[in-house]
Write an enzyme that holds these catalytic residues in place. Structure first.
Site, PDB file in Angstrom:
ATOM      1  N   HIS A   1      14.208 -33.662  81.280  1.00 41.97           N
ATOM      2  CA  HIS A   1      13.002 -33.734  80.453  1.00 41.97           C
ATOM      3  C   HIS A   1      12.449 -35.172  80.396  1.00 41.97           C
ATOM      4  O   HIS A   1      13.096 -36.065  79.896  1.00 41.97           O
ATOM      5  CB  HIS A   1      13.355 -33.237  79.058  1.00 41.97           C
ATOM      6  CG  HIS A   1      12.199 -32.683  78.277  1.00 41.97           C
ATOM      7  ND1 HIS A   1      11.204 -31.901  78.821  1.00 41.97           N
ATOM      8  CD2 HIS A   1      11.903 -32.774  76.956  1.00 41.97           C
ATOM      9  CE1 HIS A   1      10.344 -31.560  77.878  1.00 41.97           C
ATOM     10  NE2 HIS A   1      10.734 -32.071  76.742  1.00 41.97           N
TER      11      HIS A   1
ATOM     12  N   SER B   1       6.533 -34.193  76.860  1.00 42.66           N
ATOM     13  CA  SER B   1       6.690 -32.890  76.242  1.00 42.66           C
ATOM     14  C   SER B   1       5.413 -32.543  75.445  1.00 42.66           C
ATOM     15  O   SER B   1       4.317 -32.679  75.976  1.00 42.66           O
ATOM     16  CB  SER B   1       7.943 -32.916  75.350  1.00 42.66           C
ATOM     17  OG  SER B   1       8.401 -31.637  75.099  1.00 42.66           O
TER      18      SER B   1
ATOM     19  N   ASP C   1      14.361 -29.959  84.659  1.00 46.13           N
ATOM     20  CA  ASP C   1      13.835 -29.715  83.309  1.00 46.13           C
ATOM     21  C   ASP C   1      13.413 -28.266  83.140  1.00 46.13           C
ATOM     22  O   ASP C   1      12.535 -27.783  83.857  1.00 46.13           O
ATOM     23  CB  ASP C   1      12.626 -30.639  83.080  1.00 46.13           C
ATOM     24  CG  ASP C   1      12.070 -30.522  81.678  1.00 46.13           C
ATOM     25  OD1 ASP C   1      12.741 -29.910  80.812  1.00 46.13           O
ATOM     26  OD2 ASP C   1      10.959 -31.044  81.452  1.00 46.13           O
TER      27      ASP C   1
END
Ligand code: NAG
Ligand code: NAG
Ligand code: NAG
Ligand code: NAG
Ligand code: NAG
Length: 474
Positions: free
Chosen positions: A442, A161, A417
Site C-alpha cells: 500500500h 489511499s 497491494d
C-alpha cells in the site's frame, strides 16, 4: 523509532540493525504545527453562519524559496502526524524542488474536530463530507499562497489511499488551485457503482498464496475447522476460544462472527502493509509480514493455533490473551475501520459517500463467508446513523469512470497491494499516467527511501519525480 523497533521480537532484529545504522529517521524530517480558522460549513451560509473551527496543519518551510512549488499532502482518515511520518518521499524530494511542504489534517480526524467532543454526535457529524474536507484544503491553500506571496507557485497534491483519492479529486475539482497530483494506491474507480468491488479479498488471498501454496491451504483449512467447531455448540466455541487464547468466552453467533472478522482483518493488514522492512504505519509490522505469518502457520502444531499465531503478527502478543472485541469492531468498511474516534468518522464516511469492497466469499478467497454488499450496507447505515445510503452519489460527484477531462495526475499502484484492483492501472491520457510499483504494498512509493526497497519502487519514484518536475516547469 529505532528504540521501538529494538523492543520487537528476535527475528526482526536484523531488519532493525539495517534501519538503525543506515536507514531513515523521523528526526530527518521534523515539522512545525499550526492551526487556521476554517468555516465549519462551506456550502450553507445560513446553518452555521460564520462559525469556524481550528483546522490543524503541519508544515516545513526550510527548503522554501519564493516562486518554488508548494507540496501539499491531502490529509486522510487519521491524525495528520501519521501521514507526515509515512510520506518520506515528499520530504526527501522537497529540498531539490525548494518546495514548501504542508500537510493539512482532514476534518473530524486527529485534532481537527469542528465541534470538539460533540463532533461525532448528530447533527454535527453531518458536516463530515468529502466536499467539506476538499473545500477546507482549497480555502487553506488559497490563503497560504496569499500569505506567502506565492500566488504564482505551482501546487502539487500528494496522497495515499483515500488521501490519494482526495489528491486526485482536488485536481479534478480545483485545477485553479492544484496543478498536478500524485495519487498513490487510490481506489477511485471503486467509487463508481459500476466500478470494481470484488477484487479485495481475492487479492489478499493471492498475496499469501504467492508466498506459499501450503500456507494458503492451511488458512482455508483453519477457517473450516473453526466453523466446524462452532457448529458443534458451546463446547466447540470453548475449544476455539482456548486455541486462540481469547480473553472472553465466545457466547453466541455475534461474538463468533466478530472473531472471524478479527482474524480476517489481520490478513488484510498484513497484505496492505507488506513492506520489506519493519514499519509502524497503521500498526507495528515486521518486515514482510505476509511471509512471517505464513512461517508461523507452517510451523504451528495445528491449523487453528497457526491461524491464531498469524493474527498475532498484527495484534499485540505481549498481552496474556487476545481482547478481540476491542481490537476489531465490525463497521461499514469490511477492510476495517480501526478503533477510537477516527473509526467513527471513517464508518460514517463509509456509510455516506465512500464505496468499499464487497465481503469475503470462500470461493474467490481463502476466508470464511462474511458477506458485505449494498443491501447489508443500507441496513447497517440505517440502523447505526438513521441514514439512507445514496449509492450512486460518489460516482456522480467525483467523475465516476470518466476522468479523462482532467489532467496532470499520476495514479500509482503496487502489485502487492490488495487495493490495486480498485484503482487505475493503465494510462488514461497523455497526462493521466498509471505507474506500477513492482514489489510494492500500500503506497510504498510515498514512503521514505530505504536500503531494503525493491528496484520497482526506486524506478517508480524516479518516474514520479520526472513527471512532477515537468508539471512544475510547464
Ligand atoms: C474531550 O474529551 C477528552 C477525552 O475524554 C478530554 O480530555 C477533553 O478535555 C475534552 N475536550 C473538551 C473540549 O471537552
Ligand atoms: C508579501 O508582500 C507584501 C507586500 O509586498 C510584504 O509586505 C510582505 O512582507 C510579503 N510577505 C512575505 C512573506 O514575503
Ligand atoms: C502491548 O501490550 C503491552 C502489555 O499490555 C503494552 O505494554 C504495550 O504497549 C502494547 N503494545 C502496543 C503496540 O500496543
Ligand atoms: C469453504 O468452502 C469449502 C468448499 O465448499 C467448504 O468445504 C468449507 O467448509 C468452506 N469453508 C468455510 C470457512 O466456510
Ligand atoms: C504511460 O505513460 C508513461 C508516461 O508518458 C509512459 O512512460 C508509459 O510507457 C505509458 N504506459 C503505457 C502502458 O502506455
Amino acid at each position: 523509532m529505532c528504540s521501538e523497533l529494538l523492543e520487537m521480537a528476535g527475528t526482526l532484529m536484523i531488519g532493525c540493525v539495517v534501519l538503525c545504522t543506515v536507514g531513515v529517521s523521523l528526526a530527518d524530517y521534523p515539522y512545525k504545527e499550526a492551526y487556521v480558522d476554517q468555516y465549519v460549513d462551506h456550502f450553507n451560509f445560513l446553518s452555521y453562519g460564520d462559525k469556524t473551527f481550528k483546522h490543524r496543519y503541519l508544515y516545513q518551510d526550510k527548503y522554501w524559496v519564493k516562486g518554488a512549488p508548494i507540496f501539499f499532502y491531502a490529509g486522510n482518515e487519521g491524525s495528520i502526524e501519521g501521514f507526515w511520518e509515512a510520506t518520506g518521499f515528499v520530504h526527501e524530494i522537497a529540498p531539490q524542488f525548494q518546495a514548501y511542504v504542508v500537510f493539512p489534517e482532514h476534518r473530524y480526524y486527529g485534532k481537527s474536530l469542528p465541534f470538539g467532543n460533540s463532533s461525532f454526535s448528530q447533527p454535527y457529524l453531518g458536516l463530515l463530507t468529502v466536499e467539506q474536507a476538499m473545500a477546507d484544503y482549497a480555502v487553506f491553500l488559497t490563503d497560504l499562497k496569499q500569505k506567502l506571496n506565492a500566488t504564482d507557485s505551482k501546487v502539487i497534491a500528494f496522497g495515499g489511499s483515500y488521501g490519494g483519492m482526495l489528491a486526485a479529486y482536488m485536481r479534478f475539482k480545483y485545477p485553479n488551485i492544484v496543478d498536478g497530483a500524485l495519487a498513490a494506491s487510490a481506489p477511485i474507480f471503486m467509487q463508481d457503482p459500476s466500478g470494481p468491488h470484488k477484487f479485495f479479498f481475492s487479492h489478499v488471498t493471492k498475496d499469501f498464496r504467492d508466498v506459499s501454496e501450503k500456507c494458503y491451504d492451511l488458512v482455508k483449512l483453519a477457517f473450516r475447522q473453526m466453523n466446524d467447531l462452532a457448529a458443534r455448540g458451546q463446547s466447540g466455541l470453548d475449544e476455539v476460544a482456548s486455541k486462540f487464547q481469547l480473553c472472553d468466552k465466545l457466547t453466541d453467533a455475534a461474538s463468533y462472527s466478530q472473531l472471524l472478522g478479527w482474524a480476517r482483518n489481520a490478513f488484510v493488514m498484513m497484505a496492505m502493509l507488506d513492506y520489506p522492512y519493519p514499519a509502524s504505519f497503521m500498526a507495528q509490522m515486521p518486515a514482510f509480514p505476509v511471509k512471517v505469518a505464513c512461517q508461523k502457520i507452517l510451523e504451528a502444531s495445528d491449523p487453528l493455533k497457526g491461524l491464531a499465531a498469524a493474527a498475532g503478527v498484527l495484534y499485540n502478543t505481549s498481552v496474556p490473551c487476545y481482547d478481540f472485541k476491542s481490537e476489531y469492531i465490525p463497521c461499514a468498511d469490511p477492510t476495517g475501520c480501526g478503533i477510537g474516534p477516527d473509526a467513527i468518522a471513517w464508518d460514517y464516511q463509509a456509510c455516506t459517500e465512500l464505496a468499499l469492497p464487497d465481503g469475503s466469499n470462500n470461493v474467490t478467497d481463502m476466508f470464511p463467508v462474511i458477506p458485505w454488499n449494498l443491501e447489508l450496507k443500507k441496513e447497517y447505515c440505517q440502523k447505526t446513523y438513521g441514514i439512507t445510503t445514496r449509492n450512486n452519489w460518489a460516482g456522480i460527484e467525483f467523475l465516476g469512470l470518466k476522468i479523462s477531462s482532467s489532467s496532470n495526475i499520476i495514479f500509482s499502484n503496487g502489485n502487492l497491494d490488495p487495493w490495486q484492483g480498485g484503482g487505475i492501472s493503465s494510462n488514461i491520457s497523455d497526462s493521466i499516467i498509471a505507474v506500477s510499483v513492482i514489489g510494492g504494498a500500500h503506497h510504498l512509493d510515498l514512503r521514505a527511501s530505504n536500503p531494503l526497497d525493491p528496484p520497482g519502487v526506486i524506478q517508480a519514484r524516479e518516474q514520479e519525480k520526472r513527471i512532477i518536475s515537468s508539471w512544475i516547469k510547464s
